[in-house]
Design a protein around this motif. Structure first.
Motif, short mmCIF file in Angstrom:
data_model
loop_
_atom_site.label_atom_id
_atom_site.label_comp_id
_atom_site.label_asym_id
_atom_site.label_seq_id
_atom_site.Cartn_x
_atom_site.Cartn_y
_atom_site.Cartn_z
N GLY A 115 -10.32 0.64 20.58
CA GLY A 115 -10.45 1.10 21.95
C GLY A 115 -9.13 1.40 22.60
O GLY A 115 -9.08 1.74 23.80
N LYS A 116 -8.05 1.32 21.85
CA LYS A 116 -6.71 1.60 22.38
C LYS A 116 -6.35 3.05 22.09
O LYS A 116 -6.97 3.70 21.24
CB LYS A 116 -5.70 0.65 21.76
N PRO A 117 -5.37 3.61 22.79
CA PRO A 117 -5.06 5.03 22.63
C PRO A 117 -4.35 5.37 21.32
O PRO A 117 -4.15 6.54 21.02
CB PRO A 117 -4.15 5.33 23.83
N TYR A 118 -3.96 4.37 20.56
CA TYR A 118 -3.28 4.60 19.28
C TYR A 118 -4.14 4.03 18.15
O TYR A 118 -5.10 3.28 18.38
CB TYR A 118 -1.89 3.95 19.28
N ARG A 119 -3.78 4.35 16.92
CA ARG A 119 -4.60 3.99 15.75
C ARG A 119 -4.04 2.74 15.08
O ARG A 119 -2.82 2.53 15.01
CB ARG A 119 -4.64 5.14 14.76
N SER A 120 -4.95 1.92 14.56
CA SER A 120 -4.57 0.71 13.83
C SER A 120 -5.34 0.66 12.52
O SER A 120 -6.48 1.15 12.43
CB SER A 120 -4.87 -0.55 14.65
N PHE A 121 -4.70 0.08 11.51
CA PHE A 121 -5.29 0.04 10.17
C PHE A 121 -5.09 -1.33 9.53
O PHE A 121 -4.06 -1.98 9.74
CB PHE A 121 -4.63 1.08 9.26
N LYS A 122 -6.08 -1.72 8.72
CA LYS A 122 -5.82 -2.77 7.75
C LYS A 122 -4.93 -2.18 6.66
O LYS A 122 -4.96 -0.97 6.41
CB LYS A 122 -7.14 -3.28 7.15
N HIS A 123 -4.15 -3.03 6.03
CA HIS A 123 -3.17 -2.50 5.08
C HIS A 123 -2.95 -3.50 3.95
O HIS A 123 -3.25 -4.70 4.07
CB HIS A 123 -1.84 -2.23 5.78
N ALA A 124 -2.41 -3.00 2.84
CA ALA A 124 -2.05 -3.83 1.70
C ALA A 124 -0.55 -3.69 1.49
O ALA A 124 -0.07 -2.62 1.12
CB ALA A 124 -2.80 -3.40 0.45
N PRO A 125 0.24 -4.74 1.75
CA PRO A 125 1.69 -4.64 1.62
C PRO A 125 2.13 -4.57 0.16
O PRO A 125 1.47 -5.11 -0.73
CB PRO A 125 2.20 -5.92 2.29
N PHE A 126 3.26 -3.91 -0.07
CA PHE A 126 3.89 -3.88 -1.39
C PHE A 126 4.71 -5.17 -1.52
O PHE A 126 5.80 -5.27 -0.96
CB PHE A 126 4.78 -2.66 -1.54
N MET A 127 4.21 -6.13 -2.27
CA MET A 127 4.83 -7.44 -2.30
C MET A 127 6.24 -7.42 -2.91
O MET A 127 7.10 -8.22 -2.53
CB MET A 127 3.94 -8.41 -3.09
N ALA A 128 6.51 -6.51 -3.82
CA ALA A 128 7.84 -6.45 -4.43
C ALA A 128 8.91 -6.14 -3.39
O ALA A 128 10.06 -6.55 -3.53
CB ALA A 128 7.87 -5.41 -5.55
N ASP A 129 8.52 -5.42 -2.33
CA ASP A 129 9.48 -5.13 -1.27
C ASP A 129 9.85 -6.40 -0.50
O ASP A 129 10.99 -6.54 -0.03
CB ASP A 129 8.90 -4.10 -0.29
N LEU A 130 8.89 -7.30 -0.34
CA LEU A 130 9.16 -8.54 0.39
C LEU A 130 10.03 -9.48 -0.43
O LEU A 130 10.92 -10.14 0.11
CB LEU A 130 7.85 -9.24 0.75
N THR A 131 9.77 -9.57 -1.71
CA THR A 131 10.48 -10.53 -2.56
C THR A 131 11.82 -10.00 -3.04
O THR A 131 12.66 -10.77 -3.49
CB THR A 131 9.62 -10.89 -3.77
N GLY A 132 12.01 -8.67 -2.95
CA GLY A 132 13.26 -8.09 -3.44
C GLY A 132 13.37 -8.11 -4.95
O GLY A 132 14.49 -8.03 -5.49
N GLU A 133 12.24 -8.19 -5.63
CA GLU A 133 12.26 -8.26 -7.10
C GLU A 133 12.40 -6.86 -7.68
O GLU A 133 11.48 -6.28 -8.24
CB GLU A 133 10.99 -8.93 -7.61
N GLU A 134 13.59 -6.31 -7.53
CA GLU A 134 13.88 -4.98 -8.06
C GLU A 134 15.14 -5.06 -8.91
O GLU A 134 16.06 -5.83 -8.64
CB GLU A 134 14.10 -3.98 -6.93
#
Length: 223
Positions: A115-134
């Motif tokens: 009901g807000k003027p902008y859009r919102s989504f459920k999402h699936a994060p890329f876990m490797a980005d959080l852990t820095g396992e690169e």
């Protein structure tokens, strides 16, 4: 990962639903800084809500085949990047100047009706980005810097080479990808690269094609 005053280490550190800011040609990557000039009322409302809450915004491009005018209501690219508002100022004429700090990429799931003027989504994060396992050592840093220097020379641009030399491979690749003046398709390809080495290789390949076309910065469109 530390971003501003917050720490994001696991998926439960992130909300299940995030507001999304569709912006063609904008690229945010983990540990990157994206400056934004906010002036549309619906996005001013989005940032007001984020500032009052968890300060998180999802940056995403409109679907590449969608007209730019459909950004607020049309199809979106399925991969974006979550950012935290780490800098904010008011201009005095109704606009916000904001800086988003990249946390992690995400894949859009279903849209949530709010009901807000902008859009919102459920999402699936890329876990490797959080852990820095690169594998930062897998990046061909020498080739990346060679191509970067050639691009600068072709466009008569300068760089702070002292800062470039000090940067680690993750920061270097992501910063150069965000700074690159390429189009929405190229930016999306860099965003969706499966790992750091692939992103560096993609950036090298795009830049070499541009250089082969004469060194200009926006003549290539990926098909």
């Amino acid at each position: 990962m530390h971003v501003g005053n917050a720490r994001y280490l696991k998926s439960t550190d992130l909300p299940d639903v995030v507001p999304v800011f569709p912006l063609s040609g904008a690229l945010l990557l983990p540990e990157g800084q994206l400056p934004l000039n906010i002036f549309e009322p619906r996005y001013l409302a989005m940032f007001d809500a984020a500032l009052a809450g968890n300060r998180l915004i999802g940056m995403v491009q409109p679907a590449l085949q969608a007209p730019e005018s459909a950004a607020g209501s049309g199809a979106l690219s399925q991969v974006g990047c979550l950012g935290r508002i780490t800098s904010f100022s008011e201009t005095g004429d109704g606009r916000y100047m904001v800086s988003l700090s990249g946390i992690c990429r995400f894949r859009l799931l279903e849209e949530v009706t709010s009901g807000k003027p902008y859009r919102s989504f459920k999402h699936a994060p890329f876990m490797a980005d959080l852990t820095g396992e690169e594998d930062e050592d897998a990046v061909d840093r020498e080739n990346l810097l060679r191509v970067f220097r050639s691009f600068l020379d072709a466009n008569q641009l300068e760089a702070d080479w002292e800062s470039v030399e000090r940067a680690g491979n993750r920061v270097l690749v992501n910063s150069l990808s965000m700074m690159s003046p390429f189009g929405p398709a190229e930016k999306q390809a860099l965003l969706e690269a499966p790992d750091l080495k692939a992103r560096a290789d993609t950036l090298i390949a795009i830049t070499e094609i541009v250089l082969a076309q004469g060194g200009t910065d926006n003549e290539i469109i990926l098909q």
